[in-house]
Design an enzyme around this catalytic site. Structure first.
Site, PDB file in Angstrom:
ATOM      1  N   GLU A 218     104.494  86.501 -11.843  1.00  0.00           N
ATOM      2  CA  GLU A 218     105.025  86.620 -10.486  1.00  0.00           C
ATOM      3  C   GLU A 218     105.660  85.347  -9.928  1.00  0.00           C
ATOM      4  O   GLU A 218     105.308  84.899  -8.827  1.00  0.00           O
ATOM      5  CB  GLU A 218     103.932  87.115  -9.531  1.00  0.00           C
ATOM      6  CG  GLU A 218     103.460  88.517  -9.834  1.00  0.00           C
ATOM      7  CD  GLU A 218     102.415  89.030  -8.842  1.00  0.00           C
ATOM      8  OE1 GLU A 218     101.905  88.222  -8.031  1.00  0.00           O
ATOM      9  OE2 GLU A 218     102.105  90.226  -8.865  1.00  0.00           O
ATOM     10  N   GLU A 341     101.018  95.937 -13.073  1.00  0.00           N
ATOM     11  CA  GLU A 341     100.034  95.805 -11.996  1.00  0.00           C
ATOM     12  C   GLU A 341     100.279  96.910 -10.983  1.00  0.00           C
ATOM     13  O   GLU A 341     101.410  97.120 -10.544  1.00  0.00           O
ATOM     14  CB  GLU A 341     100.122  94.445 -11.290  1.00  0.00           C
ATOM     15  CG  GLU A 341      99.471  93.290 -12.022  1.00  0.00           C
ATOM     16  CD  GLU A 341      99.305  92.054 -11.138  1.00  0.00           C
ATOM     17  OE1 GLU A 341      99.261  92.215  -9.892  1.00  0.00           O
ATOM     18  OE2 GLU A 341      99.217  90.942 -11.686  1.00  0.00           O
TER      19      GLU A 341
END
Length: 498
Positions: A218, A341
């Protein structure tokens, strides 16, 4: 009744081809794993909170500092800083040895899962001179690979935090300002860490277990220099393929870029896009034919980190997931991708989900200014909680014992539509997280135990396998309504194929 069963069977057969994934001919690594195999999807969980602390996953580690949130550490950096090296080492040695054990891996296999994603920070391997972090994670990572192999589980190794933080989130190890690119030492240590991981875990000796290494989790592209970020991706790929001659899968997290951004990057068919990011050494030697191969894109998708998302109706949330799946399906011909995720969360009420001292958007207590707080030791930061526009309470939506029947149904529906969508639109899914201390919407194990997560994974209560929602009368067994809904669903499915 027999006719209904036949209709349902036909519907299921039609659905198998709704989101057929095209094969990218640049791929060559079917021996390790075939991310394009529609018959074998990734069905995994993350082991978050083990090697990278997150306050909402293991709040008990942070509650020892008292109730004054101005003085509670906000991440692993301040946790170790505040405890000091010796005490932090003692506590984390115990945590690493007990939070996940061999029995967890056996349970994960018994649940029918086939992969674990293991987040780990750079500090497990190397430290900056002034880092307060402690080490000792690596032997447990090695054990995890052994336990995974013994239980026929595949593994993603995920570099979850880099020096200076790539996103400012507590899950990067250091909450606050994004300073990863501000210091060349940060970048050099990131490369050094990855090269160590590539060398130790990316070789053929582990390809029966490790099926991908994720170079950074991320990175927040809007808070980074995008060109420098892309340089890091391309240079890391060079190290992976050329320096270490790895045949494993190179995993790229989408960096919060829009879907489709990565289609032409790291792609042999779009050399004009890639060429500016290729290093001089590679250009001088000549770019190998089919240089880019076995690259997998990791998407992360949640519906609780904005007020607009939380304000959506159940039906709007479900439609969001369907739309998301349709968008992801279109990129498969460029790189295989999966949703690495996601969760069952429909609120952000779990304690410290947004960070220590930040509150929740759901009940109007969220204070974004607290996210820049980085020093919990001197207590200088103010703890501001904004109660403006308070519409809802987190009181009955935080612990499963307090959930209403409707809230449980909403969570189950949200999980079901994600399972359906992610199974059919890409290479699979990895749920975040396998377990937590008390954040059930993020806890695969507890969700299954409370029948909020389908188990087996295709045991849907609220949807047909094409995503059409089952109305209550049909679910209750009314033959006429069941036949009508089934035929309607079949027509919808057929229309998508024509």
């Amino acid at each position: 009744m027999l006719f209904n069963i036949l209709i349902l069977s036909a519907l299921s057969l039609q659905l198998c081809t709704c989101f057929h994934i095209k094969r990218n001919l640049n791929g060559s690594n079917d021996v390790i794993w075939d991310y394009y195999d529609d018959s074998k999807k990734v069905q995994g969980v993350s082991l978050g909170g083990w090697f990278v602390l997150e306050p909402y996953i293991t709040p008990s580690l942070f509650e020892q500092f008292g109730e004054d949130e101005k003085k509670i550490p906000v991440d692993e950096y301040t946790f170790t800083e505040q405890l000091g090296k010796d005490e932090a080492q003692k506590q984390l040695d115990k945590h690493w040895a007990t939070y996940f054990t061999e029995s967890d891996f056996k349970d994960i296999k018994d649940y029918g899962l086939n992969l674990v994603r293991i987040p780990i920070g750079y500090w497990a391997f190397y430290l900056l001179e002034d880092d307060p972090y402690v080490q000792g994670q690596e032997p447990y990572l090695d054990k995890a690979l052994e336990w995974a192999k013994q239980n026929d589980l595949k593994v993603w190794i995920d570099l979850h935090g880099v020096p200076g933080s790539q996103n400012g989130f507590d899950n990067s190890g250091k909450r606050g300002n994004v300073t990863w690119q501000d210091d060349e030492e940060n970048i050099e240590l990131s490369y050094k860490t990855l090269n160590y991981i590539f060398g130790k875990y990316g070789g053929e000796n582990l390809t029966d277990t490790v099926i991908g290494i994720e170079i950074v989790n991320e990175p927040f592209h809007s808070k980074l220099n995008e060109t420098d970020m892309l340089d890091f991706y391309y240079n890391s790929y060079y190290d992976f393929r050329i320096k270490h001659n790895s045949r494993n899968f190179f995993l790229i997290q989408e960096a919060f870029e829009p879907i489709g951004f990565w289609n032409t990057h790291l792609n042999n068919d779009y050399t004009n896009v890639s060429k500016p990011f290729l290093n001089d050494e590679l250009l001088e030697e000549g770019v190998p034919k089919n240089y880019f191969h076995d690259i997998v894109l990791d998407h992360h998708h949640y519906e609780v980190f904005s007020v607009d998302q939380l304000d959506k109706s159940e039906n709007a949330r479900i439609q969001d997931i369907k739309n998301y799946g349709e968008s992801v399906a279109k990129e498969q011909e460029y790189h295989p991708s999966l949703v690495g995720e996601w969760s069952g969360a429909i609120t952000d009420c779990a304690k410290w989900l947004n960070g220590v001292g930040t509150g929740a958007r759901y009940d109007g207590t969220f204070d974004e200014s607290q996210l820049v707080r980085t020093n919990a030791i001197n207590g200088t930061a103010e703890s501001q909680f904004k109660f403006k526009d308070k519409k809802r309470s987190c009181e009955n939506v935080t612990f499963v014992e307090d959930f209403s029947k409707q809230h449980k149904e909403n969570i189950r529906k949200f999980i079901e539509i994600q399972l359906l969508t992610y199974e059919n639109s890409n290479s699979g899914w990895i749920f975040w997280n396998y377990k937590t201390e008390n954040a059930i919407e993020w806890d695969f194990k507890k969700l299954v135990e409370h029948k909020l997560f389908p188990h087996p994974f295709n045991e849907y209560k609220y949807f047909y396998e094409n995503g059409t929602q089952i109305v209550e009368s049909a679910a209750s067994g009314n033959p006429q309504n069941l036949l009508f809904i089934t035929l309607s669903a079949l027509l919808v499915s057929l229309s998508t194929l024509l």
